[in-house]
Design a protein around this motif. Structure first.
Motif, PDB file in Angstrom:
ATOM      1  N   GLN A 193      10.439  -5.389  17.251  1.00  0.00           N
ATOM      2  CA  GLN A 193       9.764  -5.479  15.958  1.00  0.00           C
ATOM      3  C   GLN A 193       9.482  -6.931  15.566  1.00  0.00           C
ATOM      4  OE1 GLN A 193      12.439  -3.346  13.351  1.00  0.00           O
ATOM      5  NE2 GLN A 193      11.343  -1.405  13.604  1.00  0.00           N
ATOM      6  N   LYS A 194      10.420  -7.809  15.883  1.00  0.00           N
ATOM      7  CA  LYS A 194      10.293  -9.209  15.486  1.00  0.00           C
ATOM      8  C   LYS A 194       9.218  -9.937  16.295  1.00  0.00           C
ATOM      9  CE  LYS A 194      12.951 -13.499  14.974  1.00  0.00           C
ATOM     10  NZ  LYS A 194      12.485 -13.780  13.606  1.00  0.00           N
ATOM     11  N   THR A 203       4.502   1.148  10.446  1.00  0.00           N
ATOM     12  CA  THR A 203       3.594   0.529   9.480  1.00  0.00           C
ATOM     13  C   THR A 203       3.184   1.522   8.394  1.00  0.00           C
ATOM     14  OG1 THR A 203       2.713  -0.905  11.223  1.00  0.00           O
ATOM     15  CG2 THR A 203       1.401  -0.685   9.216  1.00  0.00           C
ATOM     16  N   TYR A 212       7.425  -1.956   2.012  1.00  0.00           N
ATOM     17  CA  TYR A 212       6.907  -3.306   2.270  1.00  0.00           C
ATOM     18  C   TYR A 212       7.282  -4.269   1.141  1.00  0.00           C
ATOM     19  CZ  TYR A 212       3.166  -2.278  -1.108  1.00  0.00           C
ATOM     20  OH  TYR A 212       2.454  -1.962  -2.247  1.00  0.00           O
ATOM     21  N   HIS A 215      10.781  -5.303   2.266  1.00  0.00           N
ATOM     22  CA  HIS A 215      10.972  -5.687   3.670  1.00  0.00           C
ATOM     23  C   HIS A 215       9.988  -6.751   4.155  1.00  0.00           C
ATOM     24  CE1 HIS A 215      13.484  -2.138   3.552  1.00  0.00           C
ATOM     25  NE2 HIS A 215      13.913  -2.396   4.772  1.00  0.00           N
ATOM     26  N   LEU A 216       8.801  -6.791   3.579  1.00  0.00           N
ATOM     27  CA  LEU A 216       7.817  -7.817   3.954  1.00  0.00           C
ATOM     28  C   LEU A 216       7.748  -8.836   2.828  1.00  0.00           C
ATOM     29  CD1 LEU A 216       5.001  -5.509   5.397  1.00  0.00           C
ATOM     30  CD2 LEU A 216       6.957  -6.519   6.587  1.00  0.00           C
ATOM     31  N   THR A 221      10.744 -11.607   6.894  1.00  0.00           N
ATOM     32  CA  THR A 221      10.525 -10.186   7.154  1.00  0.00           C
ATOM     33  C   THR A 221      11.864  -9.553   7.494  1.00  0.00           C
ATOM     34  OG1 THR A 221       8.296 -10.551   8.012  1.00  0.00           O
ATOM     35  CG2 THR A 221       9.369  -8.491   8.617  1.00  0.00           C
ATOM     36  N   ARG A 222      12.188  -8.457   6.829  1.00  0.00           N
ATOM     37  CA  ARG A 222      13.460  -7.766   7.064  1.00  0.00           C
ATOM     38  C   ARG A 222      13.226  -6.638   8.073  1.00  0.00           C
ATOM     39  NH1 ARG A 222      15.867  -5.596   1.876  1.00  0.00           N
ATOM     40  NH2 ARG A 222      17.766  -5.573   3.141  1.00  0.00           N
ATOM     41  N   TYR A 223      13.877  -6.737   9.215  1.00  0.00           N
ATOM     42  CA  TYR A 223      13.688  -5.758  10.283  1.00  0.00           C
ATOM     43  C   TYR A 223      14.756  -4.669  10.195  1.00  0.00           C
ATOM     44  CZ  TYR A 223      10.702  -9.476  11.975  1.00  0.00           C
ATOM     45  OH  TYR A 223       9.729 -10.427  12.061  1.00  0.00           O
TER      46      TYR A 223
END
Length: 360
Positions: A193-194, A203, A212, A215-216, A221-223
């Motif tokens: 993902q990273k 998505t 989002y 997390h975005l 960005t939080r995976y």
């Protein structure tokens, strides 16, 4: 050949043929009406049947299957959109416990209840009774039991299954092997993902559920790997880190020790890129508890020194501030600088007002 209660013979071939015809019919129906979840279940049914037979012969095989199913439940649900999977998990869990109790009684003439006398099962029992008693709460909602049953009654049921099956060091090592593979799989998904990005399903989920927003973020960005969210993923990685880190201290085989250390380091790395600040306190709390239980003066001293170093690094320095993951984790030690901390404090005030008149 087998005989039914009326004395007529039943051919295993006839039974097999009947099952085959039913399965073939289900496949044709799913293809015609595009219900691909039925196709998946039919194709996997022989595997499930084998697992069921093995679980009847040895409940520990059922535990391994349930453990695997539980760990990968979320990605299965996410990518198949399968409805009712959680109900099947509940049924499988309760069935396994009943099978285990019957098997234990059949093998020993009694059930080894002595293994259930521990804090985990007692705590799970008290929690289950308390939540069941909430039915008399006039503000209670039925959905509360439906959606949170996994952390209410599964806690008790799984603790019973665990202590009744983990009766040897060999079995514990097997479960540790399973968890190590699962953890590395989760870390690999996070790395994907990273460095590659979220796939189409992930998505879509981020957009439709508005994840989002949390997390975005603008700075990081939080995976979340294949877990429900970054918070769940981070805390699981924190647990894996402390579990394999402690295990590496005591295991005798050098290869296994190195393997456990690698998993612990990978888990710490995954915890950081999850961006879950609260998850930091999982390995910290685990280390403190382990040190307390060990009653080892040298270990206590080493833990105190490491703890001070850890605290000073995050709370009173800016080392590594250019790294977004370290910068985000540092806000856990400086909560007043974080916007979500303010929101959390406001929520606590609202909850305190409610609990003032309804403490239970």
């Amino acid at each position: 050949m087998q005989t039914d209660i009326k004395g007529h013979s039943i051919s295993p071939l006839a039974v097999t043929l009947l099952v085959f015809i039913i399965g073939l019919g289900a496949l044709i129906y799913s293809i015609l009406f595009s219900t691909w979840d039925i196709t998946a279940y039919v194709c996997l049914s022989p595997f499930f049947l084998i697992i069921a037979i093995q679980a009847l012969r040895n409940p520990f095989a059922g535990v391994c299957f349930l453990f695997t199913f539980n760990y990968f439940f979320i990605p299965w649900y996410r990518y198949t959109q399968g409805s009712g999977l959680s109900v099947w998990y509940d049924v499988a869990t309760v069935t396994l416990l009943i099978t285990l109790l019957i098997y234990s009684y059949h093998q020993q003439g009694k059930i080894a209840w002595k293994y259930t006398k521990n804090i985990l099962t007692f705590g799970g029992c008290i929690w289950a009774i308390y939540t069941a008693a909430e039915i008399i709460n006039p503000t209670a909602l039925t959905e509360a039991w439906i959606y949170s049953r996994g952390i209410i009654y599964s806690t008790l049921v799984m603790s019973l299954i665990g202590v009744l099956t983990m009766t040897s060091y060999k079995r514990l090592r097997i479960i540790m092997l399973f968890l190590s593979i699962f953890t590395l799989t989760a870390v690999a998904k996070t790395v994907y993902q990273k460095y590659v990005g979220f796939d189409e399903t992930e998505t879509t989920m981020l957009i439709e559920t508005e994840m989002y927003k949390t997390h975005l973020l603008s700075d990081v960005t939080r995976y979340f790997s294949f877990f429900t969210d970054a918070g769940n993923f981070g805390s699981n990685m924190g647990f894996a880190a402390i579990l394999f880190g402690i295990s590496a201290i005591f295991v005798k085989e050098r290869f296994i020790r190195l393997y456990y250390i690698i998993i612990a380091l990978c888990s710490i790395y995954a915890l950081f890129i999850s961006g879950t600040r609260g998850a930091l306190f999982v390995p910290i709390g685990g280390s403190i508890l382990f040190t307390f239980l060990s009653k080892n003066i040298k270990l206590m001293g080493a833990t105190v020194i490491f703890g001070l170093f850890f605290y000073i690094f995050f709370a009173h320095t800016y080392i590594g501030e250019s790294n977004s993951s370290i910068r985000r984790m540092r806000t856990a030690f400086r909560p007043t600088e974080d916007a979500s901390y303010t929101v959390r404090k406001e929520n606590q005030k609202r909850l305190a007002e409610y609990l003032k008149y309804k403490p239970f």
